[in-house]
Motif scaffolding. Structure first.
Motif, PDB file in Angstrom:
ATOM      1  N   THR A 170       0.838  -1.198   0.000  1.00 55.44           N
ATOM      2  CA  THR A 170       0.000   0.000   0.000  1.00 55.44           C
ATOM      3  C   THR A 170       0.877   1.254   0.000  1.00 55.44           C
ATOM      4  O   THR A 170       2.063   1.211   0.329  1.00 55.44           O
ATOM      5  N   GLU A 171       0.268   2.386  -0.368  1.00 57.58           N
ATOM      6  CA  GLU A 171       1.006   3.652  -0.413  1.00 57.58           C
ATOM      7  C   GLU A 171       1.572   4.027   0.951  1.00 57.58           C
ATOM      8  O   GLU A 171       2.737   4.410   1.072  1.00 57.58           O
ATOM      9  N   GLY A 206       2.978  -4.933   2.905  1.00 57.68           N
ATOM     10  CA  GLY A 206       2.866  -3.793   3.806  1.00 57.68           C
ATOM     11  C   GLY A 206       3.681  -3.945   5.061  1.00 57.68           C
ATOM     12  O   GLY A 206       4.802  -4.459   5.037  1.00 57.68           O
ATOM     13  N   GLY A 211      -4.284   5.860   5.032  1.00 56.70           N
ATOM     14  CA  GLY A 211      -4.704   4.655   4.335  1.00 56.70           C
ATOM     15  C   GLY A 211      -4.254   3.394   5.039  1.00 56.70           C
ATOM     16  O   GLY A 211      -3.613   3.439   6.102  1.00 56.70           O
ATOM     17  N   ASN A 229      -1.712  -4.627   2.188  1.00 54.24           N
ATOM     18  CA  ASN A 229      -2.586  -4.953   1.076  1.00 54.24           C
ATOM     19  C   ASN A 229      -3.558  -6.061   1.486  1.00 54.24           C
ATOM     20  O   ASN A 229      -3.133  -7.133   1.934  1.00 54.24           O
TER      21      ASN A 229
END
Length: 389
Positions: free
Chosen positions: A112-113, A180, A303, A307
C-alpha cells in the motif's frame, strides 16, 4: 616477489616463521583472531608480514555459521521474516524489506502507499543508525576508546526507542509483512521522529567537528586501504565502499524500488577510495538520509498499512523464481527465491553485502602495517551474522 603458502601457526605461539627461498629474511605468519580485531564478530585473518608490512592476508570465517538459508527452506514463507532480523543484526528493518520485496516480486503483491512511505522511513533511520555506529567503531579501532563511540550509541538508543515504540522490539523488529507492514505508526510517533531529526542534525555537526578535521584521524585514514574503482566493480563491491571509490551506483537510484523515485537526494562519491573517503561517504549519506526522512514524513498519506489481497496464512506463491534487492546500509542486500507452489521456499539464497565486500580485504591491506589492517577492516563495515549466514 613470490610469497609462500601459510604454515599453520604453532599452538603455543599463534604464529610461525618461514624463510623465503634464496633469501636471508623471514616472513612472520600470524593469526589475528578469531575474536580480534576489535571485534566485528568471530573472524580471523591469517597474515604474512615482512617486518610490519603485510605481504599476504587471508580472511577466515565460518565460526558463526547458523544455517540460515537451509532453515528458511524448512519453514513457511512468513516464518522466515524474523530470521532475516538475525542477518545484519544492527539493521533488521532493511533485512525485512529486502526479503519482503523479493517475495512480493515473486507473488505479484503490491504494498500500500502508506506502507511504502513507512518502509522508507524505517530504512533511512536504519541507515543513520548503521553509519553512526560504524564511525564510532572505526575511530575506536584507531585507539579512541571512549567519546566517539559513546556519542554514536547515544544516538542509536534514540532510534531504537522509535523502533521499539513502532514494532515492540528494539533490535529484532520483525516489522514488515508481504504487501505492507505489521502495524501502523503509533500516535505522536512522527512528532517524536521529527524531534529526533532536529537533534541528530546538531549531533552530526558536532561529530564532524570532533572527527573530520582531526589530524590523527586524517593521518591514520588518508592514502590507507585504497580500493580502485575497477577492482571494486569487478569484485562486486557495493554500497558506501563502492561509492567511496568514485562509482556512482546506488540501488535506490538504479532500481527505484519502493517509492525512492519520489524523493530528492544526491549520491555522494569519493575520489581516492581510501579509509578517509569511506568515512566521509557515511557522513554525507547520513545528511542525505535526513532529507529523505523529512520528505517522507511530510508526504506520508493516510490509508491501510497492508494490502488486503496479501494472504499471510496459507501463503503459497505460484511456481517461479525471483530476485529482489535493496540498498541496505552496507550495500546490496538481495534474496534469490524459488517457489514450487508449496508453503515453504524451494530455494532460498541471500546475497549479503558484508561477505562480498570482504573479498577485497587483502587487496586493500597489501603493503600496509598491522595497525592499518585493523582500521581497513573497520572501514569495510562487516557483521558476521551476515557473512556466516
Amino acid at each position: 616477489m613470490p610469497v609462500p603458502e601459510f604454515d599453520p601457526p604453532t599452538a603455543a605461539t599463534g604464529y610461525s616463521l618461514k624463510q623465503r627461498e634464496g633469501e636471508e629474511g623471514e616472513l612472520l605468519e600470524i593469526s589475528m583472531g578469531p575474536h580480534h580485531p576489535s571485534t566485528h564478530g568471530v573472524f580471523r585473518m591469517d597474515v604474512a608480514l615482512e617486518g610490519e608490512r603485510v605481504v599476504r592476508l587471508k580472511p577466515v570465517f565460518g565460526y558463526l555459521h547458523r544455517n540460515h538459508e537451509k532453515i528458511a527452506e524448512e519453514v513457511t514463507w512468513l516464518s522466515s521474516m524474523p530470521y532475516t532480523d538475525r542477518l545484519d543484526y544492527f539493521n533488521s528493518m532493511t533485512n525485512n524489506w529486502a526479503y519482503a520485496l523479493s517475495v512480493e516480486t515473486l507473488a505479484g503483491i503490491e504494498p500500500t502507499e502508506r506502507a511504502e512511505y513507512i518502509r522508507v522511513i524505517v530504512a533511512e533511520l536504519t541507515r543513520l543508525l548503521n553509519h553512526t555506529c560504524l564511525i564510532g567503531f572505526l575511530v575506536m579501532d584507531m585507539g579512541a576508546l571512549g567519546t566517539p563511540l559513546m556519542y554514536a550509541f547515544r544516538e542509536r538508543e534514540k532510534i531504537l526507542d522509535l523502533f521499539e515504540a513502532l514494532s515492540g522490539s528494539r533490535m529484532m523488529c520483525n516489522y514488515l509483512r508481504f504487501g505492507g507492514c505489521r502495524c501502523d505508526l503509533p500516535a505522536d510517533w512522527l512528532t517524536e521522529m521529527n524531534r529526533f531529526l532536529g537533534e541528530f542534525d546538531r549531533f552530526l555537526d558536532d561529530y564532524e567537528k570532533l572527527l573530520t578535521g582531526n589530524e590523527i584521524l586524517q593521518a591514520r585514514t588518508q592514502q590507507v586501504g585504497s580500493l580502485p574503482a575497477e577492482l571494486a566493480i569487478s569484485a562486486g563491491v557495493s554500497g558506501p565502499m563502492l561509492r567511496a571509490s568514485g562509482v556512482g551506483y546506488d540501488i535506490r537510484k538504479v532500481d527505484r524500488y519502493g517509492i525512492y523515485d519520489r524523493f530528492d537526494f544526491r549520491v555522494p562519491l569519493g575520489e581516492v577510495g581510501d579509509v578517509y573517503d569511506r568515512y566521509m561517504i557515511r557522513i554525507l549519506e547520513m545528511r542525505e538520509s535526513l532529507g529523505i526522512l523529512r520528505q517522507a514524513a511530510r508526504d506520508l498519506p493516510e490509508g491501510p498499512i497492508v494490502n488486503s489481497k496479501a494472504r499471510l496464512r496459507g501463503f503459497r506463491p505460484k511456481p517461479g523464481e525471483a530476485y529482489g534487492r535493496i540498498e541496505a546500509p552496507k550495500g546490496e542486500l538481495g534474496f534469490y527465491l524459488i517457489s514450487d507452489g508449496s508453503p515453504q521456499p524451494y530455494r532460498y539464497r541471500v546475497r549479503p553485502p558484508s561477505l562480498v565486500n570482504l573479498t577485497v580485504l587483502e587487496d586493500m591491506c597489501l603493503g600496509h602495517t598491522v595497525a592499518d589492517v585493523v582500521v581497513i577492516l573497520g572501514s569495510v563495515d562487516i557483521v558476521l551474522g551476515e557473512v556466516d549466514r
